[in-house]
Design a protein around this motif. Sequence first.
Motif, PDB file in Angstrom:
ATOM      1  N   VAL A 180       1.076  -1.189  -0.079  1.00  0.00           N
ATOM      2  CA  VAL A 180      -0.049   0.150  -0.029  1.00  0.00           C
ATOM      3  C   VAL A 180       0.836   1.149   0.104  1.00  0.00           C
ATOM      4  CG1 VAL A 180      -1.651   1.314   1.134  1.00  0.00           C
ATOM      5  CG2 VAL A 180      -1.884  -1.029   1.032  1.00  0.00           C
ATOM      6  N   VAL A 201      -4.582   6.204  -2.349  1.00  0.00           N
ATOM      7  CA  VAL A 201      -5.317   4.707  -2.983  1.00  0.00           C
ATOM      8  C   VAL A 201      -6.948   5.163  -2.979  1.00  0.00           C
ATOM      9  CG1 VAL A 201      -5.958   2.553  -1.980  1.00  0.00           C
ATOM     10  CG2 VAL A 201      -3.610   3.624  -1.700  1.00  0.00           C
ATOM     11  N   ILE A 202      -7.468   4.761  -4.031  1.00  0.00           N
ATOM     12  CA  ILE A 202      -8.771   5.058  -4.332  1.00  0.00           C
ATOM     13  C   ILE A 202      -9.564   3.796  -4.292  1.00  0.00           C
ATOM     14  CG2 ILE A 202     -10.409   6.268  -5.629  1.00  0.00           C
ATOM     15  CD1 ILE A 202      -8.677   8.198  -6.805  1.00  0.00           C
ATOM     16  N   ASP A 203     -10.619   3.468  -3.482  1.00  0.00           N
ATOM     17  CA  ASP A 203     -11.431   2.444  -3.423  1.00  0.00           C
ATOM     18  C   ASP A 203     -12.643   2.687  -4.434  1.00  0.00           C
ATOM     19  OD1 ASP A 203     -13.138   0.291  -3.185  1.00  0.00           O
ATOM     20  OD2 ASP A 203     -12.471   0.027  -1.094  1.00  0.00           O
ATOM     21  N   HIS A 252     -15.013   0.933  -5.603  1.00  0.00           N
ATOM     22  CA  HIS A 252     -16.127   0.171  -5.464  1.00  0.00           C
ATOM     23  C   HIS A 252     -16.675  -0.318  -3.943  1.00  0.00           C
ATOM     24  CE1 HIS A 252     -18.411  -3.383  -7.665  1.00  0.00           C
ATOM     25  NE2 HIS A 252     -19.074  -3.271  -6.361  1.00  0.00           N
ATOM     26  N   LEU A 253     -17.225   0.723  -3.691  1.00  0.00           N
ATOM     27  CA  LEU A 253     -17.914   0.717  -2.325  1.00  0.00           C
ATOM     28  C   LEU A 253     -19.626   0.536  -2.182  1.00  0.00           C
ATOM     29  CD1 LEU A 253     -16.200   3.654  -0.517  1.00  0.00           C
ATOM     30  CD2 LEU A 253     -15.473   1.147  -0.252  1.00  0.00           C
ATOM     31  N   MET A 281     -11.809   3.493   5.798  1.00  0.00           N
ATOM     32  CA  MET A 281     -11.150   4.079   4.980  1.00  0.00           C
ATOM     33  C   MET A 281      -9.695   4.485   5.659  1.00  0.00           C
ATOM     34  SD  MET A 281     -13.887   6.006   2.544  1.00  0.00           S
ATOM     35  CE  MET A 281     -12.760   6.960   1.607  1.00  0.00           C
ATOM     36  N   ALA A 307      -7.556   1.577   6.509  1.00  0.00           N
ATOM     37  CA  ALA A 307      -6.965   0.876   5.198  1.00  0.00           C
ATOM     38  C   ALA A 307      -6.266   1.657   4.303  1.00  0.00           C
ATOM     39  CB  ALA A 307      -8.358   0.348   4.693  1.00  0.00           C
ATOM     40  N   VAL A 337      -7.210   4.465   2.546  1.00  0.00           N
ATOM     41  CA  VAL A 337      -7.826   4.746   1.550  1.00  0.00           C
ATOM     42  C   VAL A 337      -8.116   6.319   1.655  1.00  0.00           C
ATOM     43  CG1 VAL A 337     -10.000   4.245   0.229  1.00  0.00           C
ATOM     44  CG2 VAL A 337      -8.752   2.418   1.090  1.00  0.00           C
ATOM     45  N   GLY A 347     -13.233   7.152  -1.808  1.00  0.00           N
ATOM     46  CA  GLY A 347     -13.851   6.144  -2.316  1.00  0.00           C
ATOM     47  C   GLY A 347     -15.258   6.629  -3.089  1.00  0.00           C
TER      48      GLY A 347
END
Length: 220
Positions: A94, A104-106, A108-109, A125, A128, A130, A133
Amino acid sequence: YMSCRSTRRVDLLHPNIPTCHVLNRTQDIVSSAMSYLLAASTVIALIALAVISPAACDAQEVPPGMDLGDIDSEMLEGFRPPPATPPVPPSAVVQSAIDTCGEVIDAHLHESLFFPTSDSLVAEMDRASVSRGVLLAVYGAKPSPFSDDPNTSVQQFSEDSGGRVYGLVSLNTTGSNWTKDRDAELDRLATSLEMPAVVGAKLAPPHTCLELGSETMRDI
């Protein structure tokens, strides 16, 4: 490889063809076969999507006498939001992504009982590593157990996140009469797309009974 580069020995079955040519030809055949296999798999997958999606929608119909509220209660029984935990240092993988990309982009939430508020989602987030998101709204054959209206909920989560969460809204294509539902659902989508913090639309053909080649899809 060694035969081609060093000894150039002649293949016993083909006295006039150097082994390296035989090996190269074999590689060409294998490569062509893999290409055809990949193409065939893609075609089969597309056919399966067109055929299976309507069947999957039919399978989601609730049998007579069965209450969706009871199903959701049983399914969700025992699920509770996890206790708040402090952020942990990012792993090497990471941290490498952060160093390379900046964040870091999530992408799919979804809504979840584990994170009933925007604050709890943002806290996870943070834990983690992130930074941002994308929260996806889905209108399935069953009503959402998390909110009365997924688009409104996604919009609220996004607004409350302080710029950490962005929303993708959707519409309900699971009804049995699209001609009747069309105007209301397209208006739902168009109106929701104007909401602050909403950046686009989410379409999920397998879950929302939306056939890719249908009149409904063309209308959307």
